[in-house]
Enzyme design. Structure first.
Site, PDB file in Angstrom:
ATOM      1  N   SER A   4      59.199  49.744  73.494  1.00  0.00           N
ATOM      2  CA  SER A   4      58.855  48.408  73.048  1.00  0.00           C
ATOM      3  C   SER A   4      58.741  47.504  74.266  1.00  0.00           C
ATOM      4  O   SER A   4      59.255  47.806  75.339  1.00  0.00           O
ATOM      5  CB  SER A   4      59.922  47.878  72.109  1.00  0.00           C
ATOM      6  OG  SER A   4      61.170  48.006  72.714  1.00  0.00           O
ATOM      7  N   ILE A  47      38.197  45.654  55.811  1.00  0.00           N
ATOM      8  CA  ILE A  47      39.461  46.031  56.460  1.00  0.00           C
ATOM      9  C   ILE A  47      40.474  46.370  55.374  1.00  0.00           C
ATOM     10  O   ILE A  47      40.647  45.596  54.431  1.00  0.00           O
ATOM     11  CB  ILE A  47      40.044  44.885  57.309  1.00  0.00           C
ATOM     12  CG1 ILE A  47      39.036  44.430  58.354  1.00  0.00           C
ATOM     13  CG2 ILE A  47      41.326  45.310  57.998  1.00  0.00           C
ATOM     14  CD1 ILE A  47      39.544  43.269  59.177  1.00  0.00           C
ATOM     15  N   SER A  91      57.491  56.139  72.921  1.00  0.00           N
ATOM     16  CA  SER A  91      56.768  54.899  73.186  1.00  0.00           C
ATOM     17  C   SER A  91      57.772  53.772  73.199  1.00  0.00           C
ATOM     18  O   SER A  91      58.585  53.650  72.291  1.00  0.00           O
ATOM     19  CB  SER A  91      55.750  54.631  72.075  1.00  0.00           C
ATOM     20  OG  SER A  91      54.644  55.440  72.231  1.00  0.00           O
ATOM     21  N   ASP A 151      46.270  44.252  52.117  1.00  0.00           N
ATOM     22  CA  ASP A 151      45.802  44.958  50.931  1.00  0.00           C
ATOM     23  C   ASP A 151      46.892  45.813  50.300  1.00  0.00           C
ATOM     24  O   ASP A 151      47.037  45.846  49.094  1.00  0.00           O
ATOM     25  CB  ASP A 151      44.597  45.833  51.303  1.00  0.00           C
ATOM     26  CG  ASP A 151      43.471  44.998  51.845  1.00  0.00           C
ATOM     27  OD1 ASP A 151      43.050  45.237  52.983  1.00  0.00           O
ATOM     28  OD2 ASP A 151      43.048  44.071  51.144  1.00  0.00           O
ATOM     29  N   ASP A 171      37.143  40.797  56.134  1.00  0.00           N
ATOM     30  CA  ASP A 171      38.292  41.294  55.375  1.00  0.00           C
ATOM     31  C   ASP A 171      37.900  42.309  54.317  1.00  0.00           C
ATOM     32  O   ASP A 171      38.671  43.205  53.990  1.00  0.00           O
ATOM     33  CB  ASP A 171      39.027  40.123  54.685  1.00  0.00           C
ATOM     34  CG  ASP A 171      40.049  39.513  55.600  1.00  0.00           C
ATOM     35  OD1 ASP A 171      40.082  38.278  55.724  1.00  0.00           O
ATOM     36  OD2 ASP A 171      40.805  40.297  56.209  1.00  0.00           O
ATOM     37  N   CYS A 223      56.250  57.127  68.867  1.00  0.00           N
ATOM     38  CA  CYS A 223      56.812  58.099  69.800  1.00  0.00           C
ATOM     39  C   CYS A 223      56.093  59.428  69.596  1.00  0.00           C
ATOM     40  O   CYS A 223      55.805  59.804  68.466  1.00  0.00           O
ATOM     41  CB  CYS A 223      58.305  58.304  69.528  1.00  0.00           C
ATOM     42  SG  CYS A 223      59.251  56.786  69.674  1.00  0.00           S
ATOM     43  N   GLU A 243      44.828  38.891  55.083  1.00  0.00           N
ATOM     44  CA  GLU A 243      44.743  39.499  53.753  1.00  0.00           C
ATOM     45  C   GLU A 243      45.354  40.883  53.825  1.00  0.00           C
ATOM     46  O   GLU A 243      44.761  41.801  54.388  1.00  0.00           O
ATOM     47  CB  GLU A 243      43.274  39.644  53.342  1.00  0.00           C
ATOM     48  CG  GLU A 243      42.769  38.499  52.496  1.00  0.00           C
ATOM     49  CD  GLU A 243      41.355  38.787  52.031  1.00  0.00           C
ATOM     50  OE1 GLU A 243      40.553  37.848  52.080  1.00  0.00           O
ATOM     51  OE2 GLU A 243      41.062  39.932  51.640  1.00  0.00           O
ATOM     52  N   HIS A 297      57.446  54.734  63.345  1.00  0.00           N
ATOM     53  CA  HIS A 297      58.316  55.697  64.017  1.00  0.00           C
ATOM     54  C   HIS A 297      57.759  57.090  63.780  1.00  0.00           C
ATOM     55  O   HIS A 297      57.483  57.457  62.645  1.00  0.00           O
ATOM     56  CB  HIS A 297      59.739  55.623  63.454  1.00  0.00           C
ATOM     57  CG  HIS A 297      60.468  54.388  63.849  1.00  0.00           C
ATOM     58  ND1 HIS A 297      60.907  54.163  65.124  1.00  0.00           N
ATOM     59  CD2 HIS A 297      60.821  53.302  63.130  1.00  0.00           C
ATOM     60  CE1 HIS A 297      61.499  52.993  65.177  1.00  0.00           C
ATOM     61  NE2 HIS A 297      61.456  52.443  63.981  1.00  0.00           N
TER      62      HIS A 297
END
Lengths: 342, 615
Positions: free
Chosen positions: A233, A81, A231, A119, A78, A205, A117, A163
């Site tokens: 779903s 990241i 793209s 951030d 973590d 997309c 976690e 999006h």
């Protein structure tokens, strides 16, 4: 007397063989030591960003959390990241299963878990914060967990979802980041030696438009759809009432679930994830800026934090100077840039 | 030179306008009517679709299980209602509390201006009972309302039963982001008005109510349920509210989407949708549905308990269960599931419904006509008035042709005084004021002197004042100094035509149906009345086209469209009750149709009557 000679001959042969073997293996150790440092990176970072808020964008948070889950499972801690989620789906009032974010229908896989976690959360996920994280220009008061403390030996994975459109990605329904800004941010990172190699994945997309403008070296990019395509779903969950994942990341997650830390799968396998028959959109990738052959780049080079360990009984001489990238020799004294007088 | 600044071209334009004025007016009128009729033709309409992103598709799982238990609760409610002789307040409070709601009551009382003969009430006292289901994890900032009326007799028991069943089911779910208020209102619209006024701390109609002890945040949407049978064959959606206001089209789209998903037969205006739009009968069916909506909207009364929510910018609709002679019946569990699905979707809303249209007409539940498409029909009719005004202006502005007789010249050239225009205006409006105030105020005197009930007194006084107004022209003339001049009537007509145009325009903006229906009858009157047309015939036509007779014809047409035609006598009684209801609506809920017609439209029509009898 002949038995003694035979014995001696045998011992001599064995000794010579052993010596050759030892010398050969010592040569191998040297080679291995050389190979040890050939991949170029010593640490891994990941920046995972979900840019949309509102309950009906549940799938973007689920996308980001599934990549987070894979990356953590393969070893990146973590502390390395930076997870940015623009909205809190797990604790949204409309969530029929509070404190969970599911990525498979019938609630098979809870990607929220109990050790997430985050951030940057909620309204902290802005274009400015994202760019500051990438370039390292954060105010001194920013805590370590919110910083990307990468160096020139870091391999960084950057994952964006939300999006998007032709040349932009929408943050939080109120602002956008353009592909030019992103390319310039990566160039700043290159100039400040903030990465060794960078893998950029985007699931929106018209995602391919976001990597069109990259011009810095050592970048590899993947997108879920080409310019002009949406793209899609993946699957709705009727009990929760929203779409749970996007197709590209769903199949990416499926692919990553088969990767383990010692896996030798390489980038070419990653490019094959989610063909048009599954994704409906055409995923794209860009490797021209990447200096290595993508086939030689392992998945775990970016998605995992694999500590290379080789156990040997031999001693290896490491006192020779190590050649750095700019050709100068590091011997402990500080390097004085030209033109600057002490 | 420009078109209007070049004197030659201007003269040509003006002569064109004066020569072709009448034909253009006729063409415009026919075009306006044809455009309106064409609105129901299916290729000219658009399919309905969900505009609100947050509501998405019907992607939820409805799991309401307890339809039979809900019907049992409805039967209990009916028994207690009979025992209490009205609203069984204690039983309702106890039942709602046992279902985990926060229950509150509100008492209200109201004395009507005159007895309501349709619903047989005069002094109304009642209690509303409502229970609030608090959202488990959300702040109390937003709410949804589900209401069922407590009706006298055997009506709407099943509605209250389904409401209580849903309350129990909803209480067990954790995903509510808004508070849900379950309201049972007494005396239908009066109780609803009291509750809404109490909730929003307004008092616009002079009702007496006790303040509400519990509140739930700003209401985002409301549904009113009317269900009087255990099984239904179809569900009817009622949209028209007070003053012709309509809820956002997304609410109707949501209802239709769920009807299709669950497989329930859904109608609007009580008429089932047909697929054969290209046949004559199919088209006439669509026209009938649209005309029903137009007439309901024009009446300005709320056609369901939802109608009063719209004024507070709360999107609301009424769902009525209809049990007719069809094979396929829908049970209470399915109705509960449909409502559950709708509420789950409304729960997902982040803002008030605003993405779809607020002004529309629906020839069927799956097709709609938006304001951009239906307004030109009215525009064409208003154009006639503007053309007429231009024509009069030109006539007034051109100097009269010179004659040898100087006396005639002098008479033509004298501009009419302000008085000759102002007097008819003032007197017409005073008559309008009389029409507005006298019926209610003089009902006691009327009851003393004539053997009629109060309601009849009010209505007959209204008709009497209306007819007395017709006798005015002869009186107005006496007030003028001498006989009216030639230009006098032209100035008056110009003023009257412009006044009518503005009036109808403003009405059509707020309530298109009312504006259009008034325009249909008043525009020909305004366009063609002059002192020179044959008096008896024109007087007869003018009376036929006056607002009162328009209302009479509308009543008959409305009954025809609903496939319940009435005889003349029944129609006349219905007409009288419509007038009394209109006056009551204005007093009770603030409906604007009665004041509009009495204070503005009727005086305008009187001005034209004045012009007819100018000489």
């Amino acid at each position: 007397f002949l038995g003694e000679q035979c014995c001696t001959m045998k011992i001599l042969t064995l000794l010579s063989l052993l010596a050759t073997h030892l010398s050969a293996s010592s040569v191998n150790i040297e080679e291995n030591a050389g190979q040890f440092f050939s991949s170029g990176h010593t640490n891994n970072w990941a920046v995972l960003v979900c840019t949309s808020r509102f309950w009906f964008n549940y799938r973007h948070v689920a996308n980001t959390l599934s990549v987070y889950r894979s990356v953590k499972r393969l070893g990146i801690p973590d502390s390395h990241i930076v997870l940015m989620l623009a909205d809190d789906m797990a604790c949204n009032h409309r969530n029929p299963k509070p404190a969970t974010v599911f990525s498979h229908k019938n609630m098979e896989l809870n990607v929220y878990g109990d050790d997430v976690e985050v951030d940057y959360r909620g309204y902290e996920v802005t274009v400015e914060n994202f760019l500051r994280v990438l370039t390292g220009r954060l105010p001194p008061s920013t805590p370590r967990s919110k910083r990307l403390l990468s160096d020139d030996r870091s391999n960084i994975l950057i994952y964006l979802t939300g999006h998007g459109g032709n040349g932009f990605l929408k943050f939080q329904d109120s602002e956008e980041i353009s592909n030019v800004e992103l390319a310039d941010a990566f160039e700043q990172m290159w100039q400040k030696r903030r990465y060794n190699e960078l893998l950029f994945i985007i699931d929106t997309c018209q995602g391919a438009s976001m990597y069109e403008r990259f011009y810095s070296p050592n970048l590899m990019a993947l997108a879920s759809s080409q310019v002009g395509e949406d793209s899609l779903s993946h699957q709705p969950d009727l009990a929760i009432g929203v779409h749970l994942m996007d197709r590209y990341t769903f199949y990416l997650l499926e692919f990553l679930e088969d990767i383990h830390p010692s896996s030798k799968a390489n980038m070419n396998d990653l490019f094959k994830v989610c063909p048009k028959s599954q994704c409906v959109s055409t995923p794209g990738h860009r490797t021209d800026l990447f200096l290595r052959d993508p086939g030689s780049a392992l998945i775990t080079d970016f998605f995992g934090s694999v500590r290379k360990v080789e156990i040997t009984m031999e001693t290896i001489n490491l006192t020779e100077p190590i050649q750095q990238v700019d050709g100068s020799v590091s011997d402990g004294s500080s390097v004085v840039p030209p033109g600057v007088h002490r | 030179m420009g078109l209007l600044s070049d004197p030659n071209r201007r003269r040509a334009l003006i002569s064109l306008l004066t020569r072709l004025n009448a034909p253009i007016c006729v063409v415009c009128y026919m075009a306006g009517v044809a455009w309106f009729m064409g609105l129901a033709f299916e290729p000219f309409t658009l399919r309905t679709y969900m505009s609100e992103n947050a509501m998405g598709s019907t992607m939820v799982e409805e799991r309401f299980p307890a339809g039979e238990r809900a019907l049992g609760t409805g039967r209990e409610f009916s028994a207690h209602k009979k025992k209490a002789g009205g609203m069984p307040v204690d039983w309702l409070v106890k039942t709602m509390q046992s279902r985990g709601l926060e229950v509150f009551t509100q008492r209200f009382s109201r004395r009507l201006p005159f007895p309501d003969e349709d619903k047989e009430r005069y002094m109304v006292k009642g209690t509303n009972v409502y229970g609030i289901l608090r959202a488990p994890r959300a702040p109390r900032t937003e709410a949804l309302v589900l209401s069922a009326p407590c009706s006298p007799g055997d009506d709407n028991n099943q509605a209250v039963g389904v409401l209580l069943g849903l309350a129990q089911y909803f209480r067990n779910q954790v995903f509510w982001a808004k508070d849900i208020i379950f309201l049972v209102n007494e005396h239908d619209l009066i109780g609803m008005q009291a509750w809404l006024e109490g909730y929003h701390h307004t008092n616009t109609t002079g009702m007496d109510w006790s303040p509400l002890q519990g509140r739930g945040g700003s209401i985002q949407a409301a549904l009113s349920l009317e269900l009087s049978s255990d099984v239904v064959t179809s569900l009817d959606l009622v949209l028209e509210g007070l003053n012709g206001q309509l809820p956002n089209l997304d609410l109707a789209n949501l209802f239709y989407a769920f009807c299709q998903k669950i497989g329930v037969l859904c109608t609007t205006q009580g008429k089932l949708q047909r697929n054969d739009w290209d046949s004559v009968s199919g088209y006439s069916h669509a026209v009938q549905t649209m005309m029903l909506m137009v007439m309901k909207q024009a009446s300005g009364r709320p056609w369901g308990d939802h109608g009063l929510f719209l004024r507070y910018h709360i999107e609301a609709a009424t769902i009525k269960g209809i049990n007719s002679f069809r094979q396929y019946k829908t049970d209470a569990t399915t109705i509960g599931r449909l409502l559950e699905g709708m509420y789950r979707k409304l729960n997902n809303l982040l803002e008030r419904l605003h993405q779809s249209y607020f002004f529309y007409l629906m020839p069927s539940l799956s097709h709609f006509v938006s304001i951009g498409y239906y307004m030109p029909a009215f525009g064409l009719l208003a154009l006639i008035l503007l053309l007429r005004a231009l024509d009069l202006w030109i006539q007034l502005a051109t100097p009269p042709p010179r004659t040898e007789d100087g006396v005639a010249d002098a008479e033509q050239m004298s501009s009419p005084g302000v008085l000759s225009v102002l007097t008819p205006l003032v007197i017409s409006h005073l008559t309008g004021v009389a029409l507005y105030t006298l019926p209610i105020h003089f009902q006691e005197i009327a009851v003393e002197h004539f053997p009629v009930s109060e309601t009849e007194a009010v209505v007959l006084t209204a008709i009497a004042v209306y007819t007395a107004g017709l006798a005015l022209p002869h009186n107005t003339h006496r007030l003028l100094t001498g006989r009216g001049t030639e230009n006098g009537w032209k100035v008056l007509k110009l003023v009257a035509v412009l006044y009518l145009a503005v009036l109808l325009g403003c009405t059509a903006l707020i309530n298109f149906s009312l504006g259009f229906i008034l325009a249909l009858t008043l525009v020909p009157v305004a366009a063609f009345v002059t002192p020179d047309v044959p008096k008896a015939l024109s007087a007869f036509i003018m009376v036929i086209l006056s607002p009162a007779c328009t209302l009479l014809f509308s009543v008959f047409l409305f009954q025809e469209l609903q496939e319940m035609p009435v005889s003349f006598l029944d129609g006349w009684m219905l007409y009288l009750s419509v007038i009394s209801q209109g006056i009551l609506d204005h007093a009770l809920y603030g409906s604007l149709v009665y004041p509009l017609v009495a204070l503005l439209v009727y005086p305008c029509w009187l001005l034209f009557w004045n012009i007819l009898f100018w000489k």
